[in-house]
Design a protein around this motif. Sequence first.
Motif, PDB file in Angstrom:
ATOM      1  N   VAL A 126      82.819 -70.687 -58.168  1.00  0.00           N
ATOM      2  CA  VAL A 126      81.903 -71.488 -58.499  1.00  0.00           C
ATOM      3  C   VAL A 126      82.178 -71.871 -60.043  1.00  0.00           C
ATOM      4  CG1 VAL A 126      80.084 -70.009 -57.310  1.00  0.00           C
ATOM      5  CG2 VAL A 126      80.510 -69.431 -59.662  1.00  0.00           C
ATOM      6  N   LYS A 127      81.553 -72.923 -60.440  1.00  0.00           N
ATOM      7  CA  LYS A 127      81.415 -73.285 -61.810  1.00  0.00           C
ATOM      8  C   LYS A 127      80.477 -72.326 -62.682  1.00  0.00           C
ATOM      9  CE  LYS A 127      82.342 -78.104 -60.669  1.00  0.00           C
ATOM     10  NZ  LYS A 127      83.538 -78.624 -61.650  1.00  0.00           N
ATOM     11  N   SER A 128      80.965 -71.771 -63.438  1.00  0.00           N
ATOM     12  CA  SER A 128      79.887 -70.646 -64.044  1.00  0.00           C
ATOM     13  C   SER A 128      78.747 -71.243 -64.941  1.00  0.00           C
ATOM     14  CB  SER A 128      80.791 -69.584 -65.101  1.00  0.00           C
ATOM     15  OG  SER A 128      81.115 -70.365 -66.414  1.00  0.00           O
ATOM     16  N   GLU A 129      78.982 -72.370 -65.517  1.00  0.00           N
ATOM     17  CA  GLU A 129      77.977 -73.159 -66.271  1.00  0.00           C
ATOM     18  C   GLU A 129      76.632 -73.669 -65.273  1.00  0.00           C
ATOM     19  OE1 GLU A 129      78.917 -77.324 -67.268  1.00  0.00           O
ATOM     20  OE2 GLU A 129      80.687 -77.326 -65.928  1.00  0.00           O
ATOM     21  N   ASP A 130      77.150 -73.938 -64.114  1.00  0.00           N
ATOM     22  CA  ASP A 130      76.009 -74.053 -63.048  1.00  0.00           C
ATOM     23  C   ASP A 130      74.789 -72.881 -62.743  1.00  0.00           C
ATOM     24  OD1 ASP A 130      77.309 -76.210 -62.600  1.00  0.00           O
ATOM     25  OD2 ASP A 130      78.044 -75.860 -60.404  1.00  0.00           O
ATOM     26  N   LEU A 131      75.520 -71.663 -63.021  1.00  0.00           N
ATOM     27  CA  LEU A 131      74.641 -70.363 -62.953  1.00  0.00           C
ATOM     28  C   LEU A 131      74.055 -70.073 -63.962  1.00  0.00           C
ATOM     29  CD1 LEU A 131      76.744 -70.595 -60.664  1.00  0.00           C
ATOM     30  CD2 LEU A 131      76.463 -68.021 -60.369  1.00  0.00           C
ATOM     31  N   ALA A 132      74.075 -70.746 -65.143  1.00  0.00           N
ATOM     32  CA  ALA A 132      73.592 -70.173 -66.447  1.00  0.00           C
ATOM     33  C   ALA A 132      72.320 -69.915 -66.456  1.00  0.00           C
ATOM     34  CB  ALA A 132      74.028 -71.140 -67.562  1.00  0.00           C
ATOM     35  N   ASP A 133      71.309 -70.699 -65.880  1.00  0.00           N
ATOM     36  CA  ASP A 133      69.988 -70.192 -65.946  1.00  0.00           C
ATOM     37  C   ASP A 133      69.317 -69.650 -64.610  1.00  0.00           C
ATOM     38  OD1 ASP A 133      69.934 -71.457 -68.669  1.00  0.00           O
ATOM     39  OD2 ASP A 133      69.641 -73.311 -67.711  1.00  0.00           O
ATOM     40  N   CYS A 134      69.957 -69.281 -63.923  1.00  0.00           N
ATOM     41  CA  CYS A 134      69.590 -68.647 -62.547  1.00  0.00           C
ATOM     42  C   CYS A 134      69.272 -67.196 -62.861  1.00  0.00           C
ATOM     43  CB  CYS A 134      70.612 -68.746 -61.400  1.00  0.00           C
ATOM     44  SG  CYS A 134      71.693 -67.758 -61.225  1.00  0.00           S
ATOM     45  N   SER A 135      68.079 -66.806 -61.980  1.00  0.00           N
ATOM     46  CA  SER A 135      67.691 -65.504 -62.218  1.00  0.00           C
ATOM     47  C   SER A 135      66.839 -65.191 -60.617  1.00  0.00           C
ATOM     48  CB  SER A 135      66.579 -65.518 -63.219  1.00  0.00           C
ATOM     49  OG  SER A 135      65.510 -66.265 -63.045  1.00  0.00           O
ATOM     50  N   LYS A 136      66.163 -64.097 -60.687  1.00  0.00           N
ATOM     51  CA  LYS A 136      65.486 -63.688 -59.502  1.00  0.00           C
ATOM     52  C   LYS A 136      64.421 -64.699 -59.266  1.00  0.00           C
ATOM     53  CE  LYS A 136      66.226 -59.077 -57.990  1.00  0.00           C
ATOM     54  NZ  LYS A 136      65.902 -57.793 -58.503  1.00  0.00           N
TER      55      LYS A 136
ATOM     56  N   ASP B 153      89.012 -76.549 -60.156  1.00  0.00           N
ATOM     57  CA  ASP B 153      87.434 -76.915 -60.826  1.00  0.00           C
ATOM     58  C   ASP B 153      86.540 -75.813 -61.002  1.00  0.00           C
ATOM     59  OD1 ASP B 153      88.366 -79.684 -60.628  1.00  0.00           O
ATOM     60  OD2 ASP B 153      87.658 -79.779 -58.333  1.00  0.00           O
ATOM     61  N   CYS B 154      86.948 -74.749 -60.418  1.00  0.00           N
ATOM     62  CA  CYS B 154      85.942 -73.420 -60.586  1.00  0.00           C
ATOM     63  C   CYS B 154      86.609 -72.367 -61.746  1.00  0.00           C
ATOM     64  CB  CYS B 154      86.088 -72.625 -59.101  1.00  0.00           C
ATOM     65  SG  CYS B 154      85.154 -73.823 -57.995  1.00  0.00           S
ATOM     66  N   ASP B 155      85.676 -71.484 -62.060  1.00  0.00           N
ATOM     67  CA  ASP B 155      86.318 -70.898 -63.375  1.00  0.00           C
ATOM     68  C   ASP B 155      85.577 -69.463 -62.903  1.00  0.00           C
ATOM     69  OD1 ASP B 155      83.330 -70.970 -63.988  1.00  0.00           O
ATOM     70  OD2 ASP B 155      83.881 -71.896 -65.892  1.00  0.00           O
ATOM     71  N   ALA B 156      84.928 -69.082 -61.866  1.00  0.00           N
ATOM     72  CA  ALA B 156      84.541 -67.661 -61.901  1.00  0.00           C
ATOM     73  C   ALA B 156      84.196 -67.460 -60.146  1.00  0.00           C
ATOM     74  CB  ALA B 156      83.153 -67.535 -62.216  1.00  0.00           C
ATOM     75  N   VAL B 157      84.095 -66.393 -59.671  1.00  0.00           N
ATOM     76  CA  VAL B 157      84.046 -66.090 -58.480  1.00  0.00           C
ATOM     77  C   VAL B 157      82.538 -65.229 -58.353  1.00  0.00           C
ATOM     78  CG1 VAL B 157      84.407 -64.680 -56.374  1.00  0.00           C
ATOM     79  CG2 VAL B 157      86.255 -66.261 -57.502  1.00  0.00           C
ATOM     80  N   VAL B 158      81.593 -65.390 -57.496  1.00  0.00           N
ATOM     81  CA  VAL B 158      80.520 -64.648 -57.170  1.00  0.00           C
ATOM     82  C   VAL B 158      80.645 -63.954 -56.134  1.00  0.00           C
ATOM     83  CG1 VAL B 158      77.942 -64.774 -56.562  1.00  0.00           C
ATOM     84  CG2 VAL B 158      78.973 -66.400 -58.184  1.00  0.00           C
ATOM     85  N   MET B 159      80.304 -62.410 -56.171  1.00  0.00           N
ATOM     86  CA  MET B 159      80.746 -61.454 -54.858  1.00  0.00           C
ATOM     87  C   MET B 159      80.035 -61.848 -53.782  1.00  0.00           C
ATOM     88  SD  MET B 159      81.801 -57.960 -57.156  1.00  0.00           S
ATOM     89  CE  MET B 159      82.014 -56.958 -55.443  1.00  0.00           C
ATOM     90  N   LEU B 160      80.488 -61.627 -52.611  1.00  0.00           N
ATOM     91  CA  LEU B 160      79.690 -61.995 -51.406  1.00  0.00           C
ATOM     92  C   LEU B 160      78.511 -61.077 -51.449  1.00  0.00           C
ATOM     93  CD1 LEU B 160      80.563 -63.676 -48.871  1.00  0.00           C
ATOM     94  CD2 LEU B 160      81.527 -61.671 -47.799  1.00  0.00           C
ATOM     95  N   GLU B 161      78.348 -59.812 -51.951  1.00  0.00           N
ATOM     96  CA  GLU B 161      77.166 -59.083 -52.025  1.00  0.00           C
ATOM     97  C   GLU B 161      76.241 -59.738 -52.806  1.00  0.00           C
ATOM     98  OE1 GLU B 161      80.304 -58.137 -52.152  1.00  0.00           O
ATOM     99  OE2 GLU B 161      80.613 -55.996 -52.163  1.00  0.00           O
ATOM    100  N   ASP B 162      76.370 -60.714 -53.656  1.00  0.00           N
ATOM    101  CA  ASP B 162      75.491 -61.182 -54.439  1.00  0.00           C
ATOM    102  C   ASP B 162      74.703 -62.654 -54.090  1.00  0.00           C
ATOM    103  OD1 ASP B 162      75.472 -58.907 -56.089  1.00  0.00           O
ATOM    104  OD2 ASP B 162      77.298 -59.636 -57.395  1.00  0.00           O
ATOM    105  N   VAL B 163      75.247 -62.963 -53.058  1.00  0.00           N
ATOM    106  CA  VAL B 163      74.636 -64.400 -52.527  1.00  0.00           C
ATOM    107  C   VAL B 163      73.968 -64.160 -51.240  1.00  0.00           C
ATOM    108  CG1 VAL B 163      76.752 -65.557 -53.310  1.00  0.00           C
ATOM    109  CG2 VAL B 163      76.492 -65.167 -51.005  1.00  0.00           C
TER     110      VAL B 163
END
Lengths: 418, 418
Positions: A62-72, A111-121
């Motif tokens: 992913v691009k980490s900036e896209d996730l900056a504000d996400c939460s439960k 274009d990406c700068d991080a990985v989100v683990m499978l468990e977290d999606v």
Amino acid sequence: MVEKRTPLAVADAVQKVMEHKLEGQQEFVSIFDSCDRFLSEDLKADHDVPRFDRSAYDGYAVKSEDLADCSKENPLRLKVIDEIGAGYVCNKSVGRFEAVRIMTGAMLPPDCDAVVMLEDVIEASTLDDKHITISKPVLKGENLSFKGEDVQAGAVLVKKGTKINPGIVALLATFGYEQVPVAKKPIIGVFATGSELLEVHEELEEGKIRNSNAYMVMAQIKQAGAEAVYFGKLADVLDESYQAMKKAMDTVDILLTTGGVSVGDYDLLPDIYRKLGAEVLFNKIAMRPGSVTTVAVLDGKLLFGLSGNPSACFVGFELYARPIIRTMLFSEKPHLTTASAILKEDFPTTNAFTRFIRSRAVLADGVLYTGPSGTDKSSIVSSIANANALTILPGGINGFKKGEQVQVILLDDSANTY
Amino acid sequence: MVEKRTPLAVADAVQKVMEHKLEGQQEFVSIFDSCDRFLSEDLKADHDVPRFDRSAYDGYAVKSEDLADCSKENPLRLKVIDEIGAGYVCNKSVGRFEAVRIMTGAMLPPDCDAVVMLEDVIEASTLDDKHITISKPVLKGENLSFKGEDVQAGAVLVKKGTKINPGIVALLATFGYEQVPVAKKPIIGVFATGSELLEVHEELEEGKIRNSNAYMVMAQIKQAGAEAVYFGKLADVLDESYQAMKKAMDTVDILLTTGGVSVGDYDLLPDIYRKLGAEVLFNKIAMRPGSVTTVAVLDGKLLFGLSGNPSACFVGFELYARPIIRTMLFSEKPHLTTASAILKEDFPTTNAFTRFIRSRAVLADGVLYTGPSGTDKSSIVSSIANANALTILPGGINGFKKGEQVQVILLDDSANTY
């Protein structure tokens, strides 16, 4: 008439031998046969490891900036535009709020700068549309292995002269060493002497014993990293023995004999050395066992005259022959390792010479202890089998007490005993 | 959907594997090839060593009672009636005030009870008469090696399952083992998995890495005492991989794979185990690295699914596969030795799982210290090459401090590093 010999201190004897050390040679062996051989060149990294930023887990790039504000409370939905297995490369450009399914070890899309683990999606797909939902941010660089984090190009990873272990084999494979440059095994010839000796296959006779030294020394040679050639027994006749040794010298790097180096009438080695024109470096060392250990030089080759007593023969090899072999294997530390240890027993007697007691060293609660591995007499065979160390008791001291700190030489083949 | 796996404690996983240990087999090898093999029978003495009272020195065999009163002021003259070299026997009877010239190792004439060293006599001969003069007494039994003082007939000298070292070779020779009963080397098959893998001879490509695990594991197998057979890479196709593994199982005792045991889409091993009908003993262990290490049983053979991460692969082998191999080599202590050591560095982070840190253990002043041998990440190769120990950091504890005592597992091939 008994010849008088002047004993040399152990350290001086070692130094004298090492002044005549021999050059090692290189050969190439398949990586499959490289374990336990000795590197003849530094192992250098010719590329970074990893060679590229890669995913450390199964998940989504992913691009980490896209996730900056996400939460439960505020989960984020990303469109999955590609899937890359390890060994494959993403050729698509990844836009804002897009993600790429990625496997462990696969190259991170540029274009990406991080990985989100499978468990977290949470994955959700329709026939022609794939999405994931993520409910926590990820830091830039998270769940990645970075280019060069393991090894940087140009680094010397393992020094010339190092014994190749499984971890080094892994590095050799990583850097494409299908053929590995290693030290050629020195060829060490072995003769036994003594008319009392029977070979291992011979029936016992009165007054005779089986030759154990030659077989033992050949095993020591193998463990030191060289190759042993057995020439059998020298006859107790000077001229015949001289001829046999002269001939053998042509085919070996080093020639070892067991027995025959003392001052007795039946000890032929001194005469053979004379007849060969070999320069005797010493023939008496201030040590027990092995005081008669003799080393001579001839045409740039070494002759080791080890004692006929098994323990003396063993110790003489480890102290004087082994470091010469290891030097030919390019080792920077050719001698066995010495360590401090606590004596487990009293040694009340005094000896003018330095003693090397066949010993069992044990680690107990993180501290090294040492005690004899059997009867301490130079003729004894059984104490060698059980030894993993030689306890050094310096000469001229009035006995040693249990609990005292002494030095021990750790024998090589005994790793699993500590 | 990610499969949920329940992690097993390390000790429980080890126990589960060991419940399925395999039987070892025996073969005979020449004594020349026996060093570093494992004895498949106890080594028992079939005769005393020495087999007879023998002289420990060059000198003269005497009756000690004859010398009782001699001194510098009152030297004693003995007639020399025979000369025996080592291996020869005196057939004359020795009367009062007679002596026999004797060499080191020669059998003591039955009429004598001590030896005077050559250094302690003055020899005098005429053409047909040989005498010696002695000026100090000798004790009964002095300068002798006694029958059975080294080894007594019937004694078990070395236990079955012991790795043969040079000292044991000497005993084997002494007792006439021309052919030595040793454990047959188990045959361990190795497959690598992962489409990112290139073999050692292949040119690097973008996104790919060279296979290092298979070569490393083959070296580990060799060092454990078994024989490795490399079957190459498994294709990323279930049926093909299944067929290849099924076929390989027929020719090996144990089958190892590296990689493919995780829960990712590209991890084929779980499906292959299912298709083979293998019973999976566990597929998740509470350890780092190597939590995905999987062991399965099929028709009395074992399948080890090691991680594709080099460090995880290495640790998984040492903890679970090595003891199975050593059991097949008749070892009573198949596991690597554990010792206490002092931490040389802080480990501030906490992990729920037990960690096995690739480490360098060093003896300093008789005390064992341990510290990491490189970066502690499961994907790292370089830290393995330099490791001689694994530091055990139990899970769930709030970090570890420099100076704390911890347990370390000592790796086998690192004797010369302490």
